[in-house]
Every structure is written in C-alpha cells, then in structure tokens.
Design a protein around this motif. Structure first.
Motif, PDB file in Angstrom:
ATOM      1  N   ALA A 116       8.463 -33.265  26.090  1.00  0.00           N
ATOM      2  CA  ALA A 116       8.391 -33.798  27.397  1.00  0.00           C
ATOM      3  C   ALA A 116       7.210 -33.370  28.070  1.00  0.00           C
ATOM      4  O   ALA A 116       6.453 -34.103  28.840  1.00  0.00           O
ATOM      5  CB  ALA A 116       9.763 -33.835  28.102  1.00  0.00           C
ATOM      6  N   LEU A 117       6.951 -32.143  28.225  1.00  0.00           N
ATOM      7  CA  LEU A 117       5.971 -31.542  28.863  1.00  0.00           C
ATOM      8  C   LEU A 117       4.391 -31.856  28.319  1.00  0.00           C
ATOM      9  O   LEU A 117       3.464 -32.155  28.980  1.00  0.00           O
ATOM     10  CB  LEU A 117       6.004 -29.864  28.759  1.00  0.00           C
ATOM     11  CG  LEU A 117       7.308 -29.291  29.552  1.00  0.00           C
ATOM     12  CD1 LEU A 117       7.153 -27.868  29.118  1.00  0.00           C
ATOM     13  CD2 LEU A 117       6.852 -29.517  31.246  1.00  0.00           C
ATOM     14  N   MET A 118       4.461 -32.085  26.933  1.00  0.00           N
ATOM     15  CA  MET A 118       3.297 -32.480  26.443  1.00  0.00           C
ATOM     16  C   MET A 118       3.090 -33.822  26.381  1.00  0.00           C
ATOM     17  O   MET A 118       2.007 -34.558  25.777  1.00  0.00           O
ATOM     18  CB  MET A 118       3.282 -31.829  24.963  1.00  0.00           C
ATOM     19  CG  MET A 118       3.392 -30.462  24.885  1.00  0.00           C
ATOM     20  SD  MET A 118       1.679 -29.649  25.349  1.00  0.00           S
ATOM     21  CE  MET A 118       0.549 -30.168  23.954  1.00  0.00           C
ATOM     22  N   GLU A 119       3.830 -34.952  26.864  1.00  0.00           N
ATOM     23  CA  GLU A 119       4.006 -36.062  26.473  1.00  0.00           C
ATOM     24  C   GLU A 119       2.480 -36.794  27.012  1.00  0.00           C
ATOM     25  O   GLU A 119       1.865 -37.629  26.132  1.00  0.00           O
ATOM     26  CB  GLU A 119       4.968 -36.942  27.599  1.00  0.00           C
ATOM     27  CG  GLU A 119       4.976 -38.386  27.206  1.00  0.00           C
ATOM     28  CD  GLU A 119       6.287 -39.155  28.133  1.00  0.00           C
ATOM     29  OE1 GLU A 119       7.063 -38.330  28.649  1.00  0.00           O
ATOM     30  OE2 GLU A 119       6.457 -40.308  27.818  1.00  0.00           O
ATOM     31  N   HIS A 120       2.035 -36.201  28.241  1.00  0.00           N
ATOM     32  CA  HIS A 120       1.011 -37.026  28.712  1.00  0.00           C
ATOM     33  C   HIS A 120      -0.362 -36.550  27.660  1.00  0.00           C
ATOM     34  O   HIS A 120      -1.425 -37.617  27.429  1.00  0.00           O
ATOM     35  CB  HIS A 120       0.277 -36.423  29.999  1.00  0.00           C
ATOM     36  CG  HIS A 120      -0.608 -37.207  30.765  1.00  0.00           C
ATOM     37  ND1 HIS A 120      -1.933 -36.681  30.463  1.00  0.00           N
ATOM     38  CD2 HIS A 120      -0.817 -38.167  31.507  1.00  0.00           C
ATOM     39  CE1 HIS A 120      -2.705 -37.457  31.214  1.00  0.00           C
ATOM     40  NE2 HIS A 120      -2.013 -38.418  31.669  1.00  0.00           N
ATOM     41  N   GLU A 121      -0.351 -35.451  27.160  1.00  0.00           N
ATOM     42  CA  GLU A 121      -1.800 -35.170  26.434  1.00  0.00           C
ATOM     43  C   GLU A 121      -1.349 -35.792  25.038  1.00  0.00           C
ATOM     44  O   GLU A 121      -2.344 -36.255  24.484  1.00  0.00           O
ATOM     45  CB  GLU A 121      -1.414 -33.575  26.164  1.00  0.00           C
ATOM     46  CG  GLU A 121      -2.579 -33.092  25.176  1.00  0.00           C
ATOM     47  CD  GLU A 121      -3.699 -33.000  25.848  1.00  0.00           C
ATOM     48  OE1 GLU A 121      -4.177 -33.462  26.952  1.00  0.00           O
ATOM     49  OE2 GLU A 121      -4.944 -32.953  25.052  1.00  0.00           O
ATOM     50  N   LEU A 122       0.004 -35.944  24.548  1.00  0.00           N
ATOM     51  CA  LEU A 122      -0.098 -36.585  23.204  1.00  0.00           C
ATOM     52  C   LEU A 122      -0.324 -38.250  23.584  1.00  0.00           C
ATOM     53  O   LEU A 122      -0.956 -38.672  22.474  1.00  0.00           O
ATOM     54  CB  LEU A 122       1.709 -36.684  23.018  1.00  0.00           C
ATOM     55  CG  LEU A 122       2.030 -35.197  22.514  1.00  0.00           C
ATOM     56  CD1 LEU A 122       3.587 -35.194  22.261  1.00  0.00           C
ATOM     57  CD2 LEU A 122       1.495 -34.849  21.268  1.00  0.00           C
TER      58      LEU A 122
END
Length: 526
Positions: free
Chosen positions: A384-390
């Motif tokens: 969830a923390l990495m969602e934007h980067e993914l």
C-alpha cells in the motif's frame, strides 16, 4: 375459490371479447345439436362442436375446456341416441367416432395452447418484474450509470475494420475528424441520479453524447479499440469534464454484450476517484519524505559509527601529543614554539573528540520494540505504501499464499524498511533495463522449523557475475545516484536480529533477494 373463477379466465381489459366468444360458443353448440338431431342432413355434423370449443377456449381456463369437451361429447351421444337409438348402423357409428375423436384431439391442442399462453404470460410477468427491479437498481444506486447506444458506433468500427483497419489510434492520427465523428455516433438512452450529480444534467441528458465531457483522446480510443476487438469488458481511469467545467478523474467500466443487436443499450458506470488519487499523491509525497528521512537516518547512523570509530584514534593522538610534550620538555632550549603547537594539537583534538561525542549522543537510537508480526499484513501494508511507485513504473506484484505462515518476532519498522528497499531496488533495476515485462514476486517458505524466508524476485536483468561478491559492501553501488548503503544496512539490520539476507539470480532471469528470519529470535538479538 368460486366455480366461475375455476372455469373462466381472470377478468381483464378484454372481458367484453370473452363474453362475445362465450355466447357465440353456446349459440353454435345449440345450433349444431339441433341440426344433428332434428334434420335429415347426413354427415358428421357433430364435428362442428370443434368450432364451439375454439370459440369457448377464448374465455375459459383449462378446467373449463375439459367441462366444455364433456358437454359437447354428451350432446353428441344424446343426438346419436335420439336419432339412431333403435336402428343404429355402421355409418352413423363411424360418424360418432369421428366426432368424438375430433373433440379429443382439439381438446389436447387447446390445452397445450393454453399451457403455452400461461407460460408466456408468466414469462412476460417475470420480465416486467425483472425490468422493474433493474430500473429500481439503476435509478437508486449511488454509482453513476448510463445506458448508451453504441450500435451505430459499432457498425462504423466494423465497417472500417472490414476495410483493413486494425489499429484505431493509427487510424485516428491519419484522420483528425475520426474521434469527433465517433463521439457523435454514441447516444445517451438514460442516466440515473448519481450520473446527473457527477457530471450535471446536460451531460446526462437523453440524446447524443456531449463532446465536452471527453477531455482526452487516448482513453476514448482505447474504448474504440476494445469494441473493434470484441472485448467484453473495458475498465480504466478516465478524465471527464462536468457541466460546470470541473475536471474529474473517474474509474470507467463498460460491459459490452456478446450479441451485436444488444449494443443499443450498453451500461456504462463511473466512480469518482478524484479524492482517492489526491490521497494517493499525498501518500506518495509522504513516502518520499519517509525516504528522505530514511536517508537522513542512514547518514546519522554513519555519523554515529564514525564517531565510535574515530574516538579511540583521536584519544591516541591526545596521548601521543602529551608524550611528545614530555619528551620535548627534556630537550635543550628554544622549543617554546613547538610546545605551543603541541598544546594547540591537544586542545583541537580534545575539541574534536567532544564534538564527535555530542553527535553520537544525539544520534544514539532509542530502544526498539520487538513484537509479533503477521507477515501477510506486513506485505500488504508495504505494498500500500509502494502503490503509487508501482503504478508509476507499471510494475505488477504477485504475492504467494501465506495461509500457514506463522508470525515472527521482530521490529516491524525494520522489516518494513528492508522490504521497501528490496522492492525499490527491483523497480529501479527493471526501469534501468527497460524490461518489457515488469513483475515482482513475493513468496514465503520454511527452510526449517526455526526460520522463515521471504523471497523478493523481479524480471530485471539480474545480478552481474562481477558484482555478486561486492553487492552488500558499504558504499558500493551500480546506480548513478545510489549511495551504496541500502543493501548493506538491510543485511546488517537482519543480522542484528539473528537473520540474514542472500542474493542470487533466478534460473529464468531476474534477481532474487531472500530474507531469512528467526521466528522467535534470541534475547541477545532483540
């Protein structure tokens, strides 16, 4: 239940016709009985009772049909008894059998017809109820829904496909008016209240789809490509413009039917995700700040380490300087300048030692809490923390099943930071290699009863042979902007808790970083 309701059909708008048919049937039955009984006409007159039944069938139920059949059969027998009771012959008996057979066959056909009629009425009633339920759901749901007519658009796309066009975007670049023409072929059949609230009454009005609600061509061309390719469902993020000029980001979903004739009523839904995207951007900014804070913490940890390492040599300098002063005191005259220089060395060395000690005191970490961590929840929170980067990098994450994975005792923020670092490295490796397929896989395993492993693998270029030995060395990096501390800190963090971090290449390509954790670490590692 009354006898009338059992024999006669339920009352409705055609009651007048039913009465006419009923009276005509009675009159015809009387006429047939009179002609068959009281005239000298030879022939199977009783067969005309079939017409009576056909007329009566318009006003009676199946039970009524059987009653009328019995009555007509009774009249046939009565007429036969009155006319041929004493001198019956073969011809009259055959005519009787023909009449009764006609009544029997007609009754069966009428009963079948009545059953089909009732089934049709039941089907129509169910269809009306279904349509009413659909309309109620359509109108009252809080999801913005439209019924649109894509039949003309589909016909146009099929026509240009028949001409050899398969790439809609290329065709649109060659024909600047193509998009506007396609928009004009879409009709709005209906819209619910949520749709009117989302875009406004004008954009949801019955008629041709408004050109102003479509702010960009790319996603619309994707919809056209889906229709041309026969895709059943289209979903995607689309920017639309409301009647008041406000741009909104929505999740558009369109379910296309298999039957081409059903394209005149296609349901399209929109969910406003503008606020969610803003929240994701804020989360991405917070993640960026967290990354900066993590880098600052890394620099701080380096400063603390340097303070620890340099304190002893600096102390040795002080001791050596004092020894030098003692030796110099024994030497002949004119050494005052040397003494003063040595005294300054002592003073500066002590000051440097004090500065380093103060920095070390400021950066000394507080005691960290060891807790039981659910690895599945930890992975989900990290993703969830990495969602934007993914999403930015177009990376897909595949997580293996973790149904029987036991919790581990560790410091949550440490494991999460290690996992974030490994995911970030995988994304950057695939970005730099410009990988066509960008997939990161996360899987768990139990190498033994005391340990659990988390493997993070990617579809990047893998680890070059010459770099494997130095991969975890401090200040070693293969990235232009890298500090060379990430993997070193990750391994040190895990080793401090009794675990380890290994790296190797996948047989089918890409790199694998495997975290091995103690399920219940020893207290001296806590």
């Amino acid at each position: 239940m009354s006898i009338g309701s059992t024999l006669l059909r339920a009352r409705g708008a055609d009651d007048g016709h039913n009465v006419v048919f009923g009276l005509a049937a009675i009159a015809l039955a009387g006429a047939v009985f009179y002609v068959d009984t009281y005239t000298d006409i030879e022939g199977a007159i009783a067969v005309l009772y079939v017409v009576t039944m056909l007329l009566a069938a318009q006003a009676t139920t199946r039970v009524g049909l059987f009653v009328i059949t019995a009555a007509c059969a009774g009249l046939t027998f009565l007429s036969y008894a009155m006319t041929h009771g004493d001198d019956a012959d073969l011809q009259s008996f055959v005519r009787l059998i023909v009449a009764l057979s006609a009544l029997f066959v007609t009754t069966l056909l009428l009963v079948k017809t009545e059953s089909s009629r009732l089934a049709l009425l039941s089907s129509n009633s169910s269809l009306k109820e279904s349509e009413a339920r659909y309309r109620s759901i359509f109108d009252r749901t809080r999801v913005a829904l439209w019924e649109r007519d894509y039949s003309k658009l589909r016909s146009h796309l099929m026509d240009i496909r028949a001409q050899g066009v398969t790439d809609v975007k290329a065709h649109a670049r060659a024909n600047p008016t193509f998009v506007d023409h396609c928009i004009g072929l879409i009709g709005v059949v209906a819209a619910n209240e949520a749709a009117r609230e989302l875009l406004g009454p004008e954009s949801s009005a019955h008629g041709t789809l408004r050109r102003s609600i479509i702010t960009g061509h790319d996603r619309f061309l994707d919809v056209l490509q889906a229709i041309m390719d026969g895709v059943r469902v289209f979903e995607g993020k689309v920017e639309v413009r409301a009647d008041n000029g406000e741009d909104k980001l929505v999740l558009l979903s369109i379910a296309f039917p298999e039957d081409a004739s059903a394209f005149n009523r296609v349901v399209a839904s929109m969910v406003d995700i503008t606020q969610r995207e803003m929240a994701q951007q804020a989360l991405a900014q917070a993640q960026a700040e967290l990354t900066k804070a993590s880098k600052a913490a890394t620099v701080g940890a380096m400063s603390a380490s340097l303070a620890h390492e340099l304190n002893q040599p600096l102390g040795a300098i002080v001791v050596n300087s004092q020894t030098l002063l003692r030796w110099l005191d024994r030497d002949p005259p004119d050494l005052g300048a040397v003494r003063r220089s040595a005294e300054r060395m002592i003073r500066d060395s002590q000051r440097a030692s004090e500065i380093i000690q103060n920095t070390r005191d400021l950066l000394s970490p507080s005691t960290k809490k060891v807790e039981n961590i659910n690895l599945e929840r930890l992975v989900n929170e990290t993703l969830a923390l990495m969602e934007h980067e993914l999403q930015r990098s177009g990376t897909t994450v595949q997580v293996g099943k973790m149904t029987h994975v036991p919790p581990v005792s560790a410091v949550k923020i440490e494991l999460q930071q290690v996992l974030i670092n490994l995911l970030s490295n995988a994304i950057q490796a695939m970005d730099e290699a410009d990988s066509s397929t960008r997939v990161v896989s996360i899987a768990t395993s139990r190498p033994d009863i005391e340990h659990i492993s988390i493997a993070v693998s990617d579809t990047g270029p893998g680890i070059a042979e010459g770099f494997k030995d130095r991969l975890f060395a401090p200040f070693y990096t293969t990235k232009v902007t890298g500090m060379g501390m990430g993997l070193s800190i990750c391994r040190t963090t895990l080793e401090a808790r009794g675990g380890r971090l290994d790296a190797f290449n996948h047989p089918e390509g890409g790199a694998i970083f495997e975290m091995t954790l103690l399920i219940k670490p020893e207290m001296d590692n806590a």
